[in-house]
Design a protein around this motif. Sequence first.
Motif, PDB file in Angstrom:
ATOM      1  N   SER A  43       0.821  -1.204   0.000  1.00  0.00           N
ATOM      2  CA  SER A  43       0.000   0.000   0.000  1.00  0.00           C
ATOM      3  C   SER A  43       0.855   1.254   0.000  1.00  0.00           C
ATOM      4  N   ARG A  44       2.066   1.194   0.589  1.00  0.00           N
ATOM      5  CA  ARG A  44       2.918   2.369   0.610  1.00  0.00           C
ATOM      6  C   ARG A  44       3.380   2.755  -0.787  1.00  0.00           C
ATOM      7  N   THR A  45       3.620   1.741  -1.631  1.00  0.00           N
ATOM      8  CA  THR A  45       4.167   2.034  -2.955  1.00  0.00           C
ATOM      9  C   THR A  45       3.093   2.003  -4.040  1.00  0.00           C
ATOM     10  N   SER A  46       1.845   1.775  -3.635  1.00  0.00           N
ATOM     11  CA  SER A  46       0.804   1.547  -4.616  1.00  0.00           C
ATOM     12  C   SER A  46       0.547   2.714  -5.541  1.00  0.00           C
ATOM     13  N   ILE A  47      -0.109   3.751  -5.032  1.00  0.00           N
ATOM     14  CA  ILE A  47      -0.681   4.736  -5.918  1.00  0.00           C
ATOM     15  C   ILE A  47      -0.297   6.137  -5.505  1.00  0.00           C
ATOM     16  N   THR A  48       0.251   6.875  -6.414  1.00  0.00           N
ATOM     17  CA  THR A  48       0.490   8.285  -6.122  1.00  0.00           C
ATOM     18  C   THR A  48       0.217   9.141  -7.347  1.00  0.00           C
ATOM     19  N   THR A  49      -0.059   8.525  -8.479  1.00  0.00           N
ATOM     20  CA  THR A  49      -0.103   9.283  -9.722  1.00  0.00           C
ATOM     21  C   THR A  49      -1.502   9.491 -10.295  1.00  0.00           C
ATOM     22  N   ILE A  50      -2.487   8.695  -9.894  1.00  0.00           N
ATOM     23  CA  ILE A  50      -3.811   8.771 -10.501  1.00  0.00           C
ATOM     24  C   ILE A  50      -4.769   9.458  -9.544  1.00  0.00           C
ATOM     25  N   ASP A  51      -5.421  10.529  -9.988  1.00  0.00           N
ATOM     26  CA  ASP A  51      -6.295  11.275  -9.090  1.00  0.00           C
ATOM     27  C   ASP A  51      -7.762  10.884  -9.261  1.00  0.00           C
ATOM     28  N   LEU A  80       0.860  -7.082  -7.281  1.00  0.00           N
ATOM     29  CA  LEU A  80       1.789  -6.313  -8.098  1.00  0.00           C
ATOM     30  C   LEU A  80       1.158  -5.033  -8.638  1.00  0.00           C
ATOM     31  N   HIS A  81      -0.053  -5.162  -9.136  1.00  0.00           N
ATOM     32  CA  HIS A  81      -0.707  -4.028  -9.786  1.00  0.00           C
ATOM     33  C   HIS A  81      -1.085  -2.932  -8.803  1.00  0.00           C
ATOM     34  N   GLN A  82      -1.351  -1.753  -9.382  1.00  0.00           N
ATOM     35  CA  GLN A  82      -2.011  -0.687  -8.646  1.00  0.00           C
ATOM     36  C   GLN A  82      -3.507  -0.889  -8.883  1.00  0.00           C
ATOM     37  N   VAL A  83      -4.251  -1.125  -7.818  1.00  0.00           N
ATOM     38  CA  VAL A  83      -5.650  -1.523  -7.942  1.00  0.00           C
ATOM     39  C   VAL A  83      -6.541  -0.604  -7.110  1.00  0.00           C
ATOM     40  N   TYR A  84      -7.674  -0.194  -7.712  1.00  0.00           N
ATOM     41  CA  TYR A  84      -8.622   0.681  -7.039  1.00  0.00           C
ATOM     42  C   TYR A  84     -10.019   0.070  -7.060  1.00  0.00           C
ATOM     43  N   LEU A  85     -10.755   0.291  -6.002  1.00  0.00           N
ATOM     44  CA  LEU A  85     -12.173  -0.060  -5.959  1.00  0.00           C
ATOM     45  C   LEU A  85     -12.963   1.237  -5.985  1.00  0.00           C
ATOM     46  N   ALA A  86     -13.701   1.454  -7.062  1.00  0.00           N
ATOM     47  CA  ALA A  86     -14.507   2.670  -7.206  1.00  0.00           C
ATOM     48  C   ALA A  86     -15.949   2.368  -6.813  1.00  0.00           C
ATOM     49  N   LYS A  87     -16.445   3.086  -5.806  1.00  0.00           N
ATOM     50  CA  LYS A  87     -17.820   2.908  -5.347  1.00  0.00           C
ATOM     51  C   LYS A  87     -18.681   4.022  -5.936  1.00  0.00           C
ATOM     52  N   LEU A  88     -19.732   3.632  -6.657  1.00  0.00           N
ATOM     53  CA  LEU A  88     -20.620   4.597  -7.288  1.00  0.00           C
ATOM     54  C   LEU A  88     -21.764   4.966  -6.347  1.00  0.00           C
ATOM     55  N   CYS A  98      -4.121  -0.897 -12.777  1.00  0.00           N
ATOM     56  CA  CYS A  98      -3.079  -0.240 -13.558  1.00  0.00           C
ATOM     57  C   CYS A  98      -1.783  -1.012 -13.376  1.00  0.00           C
ATOM     58  N   PRO A  99      -0.783  -0.773 -14.220  1.00  0.00           N
ATOM     59  CA  PRO A  99       0.484  -1.494 -14.093  1.00  0.00           C
ATOM     60  C   PRO A  99       1.133  -1.266 -12.729  1.00  0.00           C
ATOM     61  N   PRO A 100       2.078  -2.123 -12.369  1.00  0.00           N
ATOM     62  CA  PRO A 100       2.799  -1.928 -11.111  1.00  0.00           C
ATOM     63  C   PRO A 100       3.462  -0.553 -11.069  1.00  0.00           C
ATOM     64  N   ALA A 101       3.705  -0.061  -9.863  1.00  0.00           N
ATOM     65  CA  ALA A 101       4.380   1.228  -9.703  1.00  0.00           C
ATOM     66  C   ALA A 101       5.731   1.199 -10.418  1.00  0.00           C
ATOM     67  N   TYR A 102       6.190   2.379 -10.836  1.00  0.00           N
ATOM     68  CA  TYR A 102       7.406   2.469 -11.652  1.00  0.00           C
ATOM     69  C   TYR A 102       8.627   1.884 -10.948  1.00  0.00           C
ATOM     70  N   ASN A 103       8.629   1.863  -9.603  1.00  0.00           N
ATOM     71  CA  ASN A 103       9.801   1.386  -8.866  1.00  0.00           C
ATOM     72  C   ASN A 103       9.717  -0.096  -8.527  1.00  0.00           C
ATOM     73  N   VAL A 104       8.724  -0.796  -9.054  1.00  0.00           N
ATOM     74  CA  VAL A 104       8.602  -2.237  -8.822  1.00  0.00           C
ATOM     75  C   VAL A 104       9.311  -2.984  -9.943  1.00  0.00           C
ATOM     76  N   ARG A 105      10.293  -3.779  -9.586  1.00  0.00           N
ATOM     77  CA  ARG A 105      11.060  -4.505 -10.592  1.00  0.00           C
ATOM     78  C   ARG A 105      10.353  -5.817 -10.951  1.00  0.00           C
ATOM     79  N   LEU A 106      10.125  -6.035 -12.227  1.00  0.00           N
ATOM     80  CA  LEU A 106       9.390  -7.194 -12.700  1.00  0.00           C
ATOM     81  C   LEU A 106      10.312  -8.284 -13.214  1.00  0.00           C
TER      82      LEU A 106
END
Length: 362
Positions: A43-51, A80-88, A98-106
């Motif tokens: 969770s620390r490295t998950s998401i910082t780029t998508i608003d 691995l992925h960046q994953v969001y649950l959107a509640k309507l 979304c793809p893994p964070a840029y700093n995650v080595r695959l």
Amino acid sequence: MHLPPLDVAIYPVTAMSRGTYISKPARRSSTTSSSSSSSSASSRTSITTIDFPSIQRVIRAVFRSSKITVQQVEVLQGYLHQVYLAKLVDSSCLVLKCPPAYNVRLLRHEKHLLETERKTLETLHEYTQIPVPQVLKYDSHGGALGTPFLLMSHVSGRKLSEISAFLTASERSTIDRTLGSYVRALTALSATQFGMTHRVFEKKGSTSWREAFLALLEAALRDAEDMLVTLPYESLRYWVGKHAHVLEEVTEARLVALNVCDAQNVLVDERTKQVVGLVGFSNVIWGDALLGGGMADGSEAFFAGLGEYPPRTGSARVRMLMYTTYRATVKIVTRHYRPHSGGDELRARRELSYALNELAAL
């Protein structure tokens, strides 16, 4: 049934609300402390780029309606992925991956995760009754998000890993039997080529399982060499190569989901204790059904659901030992690429040593 071929992940929980990402610890369960630390690291490295506004724009574009309103977005702790649950606002939910964070080595076999997952889920929806998420939109370029994404329906349920300690023996047997029946449905699907899903769908797969499996193993060994991981490289290549001829007995490529039975990928209804969904299809290839999830360590109930017990003698046993070397190698290497990914490296090394010793004794 012949098809053209097909990758998914996990759905745990952290939260963020309108436009602001609020990290909350996941609900504690019977998982180990190492998996807990892995979840928090994820969770620390998950998401910082998508608003938040971008997610809402994407969902409105998919449904072609400006009236759809996203009420809240939660960050899910994906493997691995960046994953969001959107509640309507109507209480329905969607999952955005979304793809893994840029700093995650695959690793090499992890380069086409979203594309593979999309094709896998579409195939399963078309040809099986397995309860998996439905693909609503796949964008390899990203559009409004600026990164590739996969939008899917949400399958509700608790992960088996969270509730397994509270199940009765009968409830667990029922779940295992259901998983066996789903694996049977998966392996009933076949393709005309072997290997990684994205290559098979592009008609660039291998014509033999021997070629495809040796390529998978060699990719894992090169990943290990890149990170200077200590492994018995010469023994691995020698003993697997010596017995590789038995792989030629596999003449039809079957859909093989390596992690389909992992407890984190099985969603269970908390009230009925029935399986309500499967996720975690990011590690999917076309090859020998004996490599699939559950085949190496399934319970009596699992094989009852599968409808047969895989042979444990002769060439089938040799193939199973070779597959143990592959799975163990990937587990070991993954721990060195992503130390917080969870998993027991010592156990994986014991499995690798056992399989190599058995191959050497044949």
